[in-house]
Design an enzyme around this catalytic site. Sequence first.
Site, PDB file in Angstrom:
ATOM      1  N   CYS B   2     150.069 -24.191  60.293  1.00  0.00           N
ATOM      2  CA  CYS B   2     150.611 -23.222  59.675  1.00  0.00           C
ATOM      3  C   CYS B   2     151.922 -23.360  59.347  1.00  0.00           C
ATOM      4  CB  CYS B   2     150.188 -22.424  60.112  1.00  0.00           C
ATOM      5  SG  CYS B   2     148.516 -22.153  59.711  1.00  0.00           S
ATOM      6  N   ARG B  50     149.053 -21.372  55.341  1.00  0.00           N
ATOM      7  CA  ARG B  50     147.994 -21.399  55.713  1.00  0.00           C
ATOM      8  C   ARG B  50     147.500 -22.782  55.961  1.00  0.00           C
ATOM      9  NH1 ARG B  50     141.818 -19.104  56.415  1.00  0.00           N
ATOM     10  NH2 ARG B  50     141.694 -20.500  58.226  1.00  0.00           N
ATOM     11  N   ASN B  75     151.141 -19.919  63.686  1.00  0.00           N
ATOM     12  CA  ASN B  75     150.974 -21.420  63.655  1.00  0.00           C
ATOM     13  C   ASN B  75     150.839 -22.186  64.782  1.00  0.00           C
ATOM     14  OD1 ASN B  75     153.552 -24.460  63.745  1.00  0.00           O
ATOM     15  ND2 ASN B  75     151.677 -24.611  62.840  1.00  0.00           N
ATOM     16  N   GLY B  76     149.425 -23.089  64.839  1.00  0.00           N
ATOM     17  CA  GLY B  76     149.054 -23.528  65.811  1.00  0.00           C
ATOM     18  C   GLY B  76     147.338 -23.192  66.632  1.00  0.00           C
TER      19      GLY B  76
END
Lengths: 81, 653
Positions: B2, B50, B75-76
Amino acid sequence: MREKVRNFIFENFLFGGTDAELKDDDSFLEQGIIDSTGMLELVAFIDENFGITVEDEELVPENLDSINVLVEFISRKKTLL
Amino acid sequence: MCGIAGKYNLYENKKVSIETLKKMITTVRHRGPDGAGVYTDGRIGLAHARLSIIDLSGGTQPMCNEDQTIWITFNGEIFNYIELKNDLLKKGHKFRTKSDTEVIVHLYEDLGADCLTLLNGQFAFAVWDRKKNELFMARDRLGIRPLFYTISGGAFYFASEIKSLFASGEIAREMEPSALDEIFTFWHTVTPKTAFKDIYEVPPGYCLTVKKGVLTKRQYWDLDFTNKSPVLDFEQSMEALRELLIDSTRLRLRADVPVGAYLSGGLDSSVITALIKNFTDTSLKTFSVAFEDKNYDESTFQKEMANALGTEHHEIQCTYGDIGENFPEAIWHIEKPILRTAPVPLFLLSALVSKSGFKVVLTGEGADELLGGYDIFKETKIREFCARQPTSTSRPQLLQKLYPYLPAFQKQSRAYREAFFNKNLTDLSDALFSHRPRWKTTSRNKVFFSDDLKASLNSSSIEDEFKMTLPEGFATWKSFARAQYIETKNLLPGYILSSQGDRVSMAHSLEGRFPFLDHRVVEFCAALPLHYKMKGLNEKYLLKESMKKFVPERIAKRTKQPYLSPDSKSFFRGGKAVDYVAEVLSESCIANFGYFNPASVRHLFNKCRKGGAIGFRDNMAFVGILSTQLLHKEFIEKFEATSLMDTDIKIVK
């Protein structure tokens, strides 16, 4: 001939630069100007411009490591041609 | 994966504008094309773009806990999220989604910053704690996911990519001169510095807190070579490594979307692909790059591995022209000068993989750093041997074993090879012994710096400054371990995982996952005796032995070929430069941007145009100068933020 050699070194390895940056007896290796692959460019230059083939055993600093020894090497080989 | 972004007004009770957040997040929509959201709470705003991989319908962000006192933009991937969630459920936490993101929210509720040690994953996230009035940010241990920040006009900004910060319109855009000094020495900037002035990154293995206008950074993890635990014997180590890699790979296959694998033709990606095939039920699609230039092409090995495993294999053909044409766009994503074109074919590959319907790909990064695969480790070993026994006659033969994939190197005489490696670089007490030859060679390219740039650089040695980033006791470690530490902590996040990894894969909305970079694998490998990693000059010995049943012999026995792609050759066609290249390397443009000396660049340009640049140094100079010029053009001279995809941004709160 010395001029040609000097110009080649300055254009190809110093990319311009002033005369003071490299004296005729300065070692290329010590100054870090020409690295291991640079030597091959130098050999190609000698071949194309002076018609001289550098034998494997002649690929040594004693023959190629400064403007002075280069000029001497080329002169020597030319007289043998 | 993301994209994240946010702004926090530090000193005044000013509200964060939704428009600003929208501008920031829109610029990184390539990281998250599936949806976007923003959240504001007075002086703080969080934004998220996303890429839906886990819990496709439920995982909208920014996301909160049960009573909306904790908000996250993440993010991850947290690969052990299922196990962590089970523990949290037992403790009474309530979950609304099936996402891994929500797991972090509840873990943070319970443990605060200490939650980081439990996470097995790759991440960059920001948590806004409304009760504590605190912004908490963290980045994964190895720097897989990016996280940048800056302070300007009394506000703190953060984002997944620097372009997001600039897109706010509130940040000044200027190159950082010392960053050029670093890149033209080390190949990367030294964290937390970036290529841009006053723009920083959260270092790998660090978290950052912003509270009452004060920024605090803390390291929660470091690579540790000071092994104190009992050593397993070789047999046990082989088994342990295999088990860890199987588990690491299994965890990284967790997704609600199809997962693919890259095959470079080398050992590491072959190992990963073999693990997927032999230990999971996943049907396997593999992807590779094939080069027009046979000096770089590894397609026979790639196909051999694909056939051996029976995968559905796809490849892209990469020509010189492909690299030249796509280089500027790749720089837009990479956001820093680079010295190699190698990221560009991977940029193109990720486009293919994404078009084929994949959002996730597994790759072999990390093995070379952790298990001693790179030539620099062999070099270090040989140089050390030579320095200790200068009269040894086996020296010349050893040096010939280095770089067998470079014909030019093999043709040189012994005298020159020796001279190159021995020259003033025999100080064994030097903590940075392993990296001096690389840095020395690269630094020669500073001859191209303009007088202005040279004048603006600090006269103190950046290599001495670099020493300050090393842990205590570093100088007492074995030189091999020191070399591994330097590579893993610097080149890996600073170039491999960023320019060649996250930036070029996320450019096409593709998430890379790295089984070798599971922190348990990393810690296990760091504790291994050095001779398990390199036996004589046989690199990655333990990996080869433990996986030899699963990988064809020809691939396991292959000489190490680092991933490279054609450099300066990619920018000339029939003796003429590709259009934009001629323009940005013109004397006027060089003089105008001011980083380089126009006359020197002209000589280099002519040399490359005539095909005379056969060595690393000249090619690095060319690509380095070209990428710096393009970076200035795309980010500083003018900056055009993307304005697409801003109509589906959800105001979450």
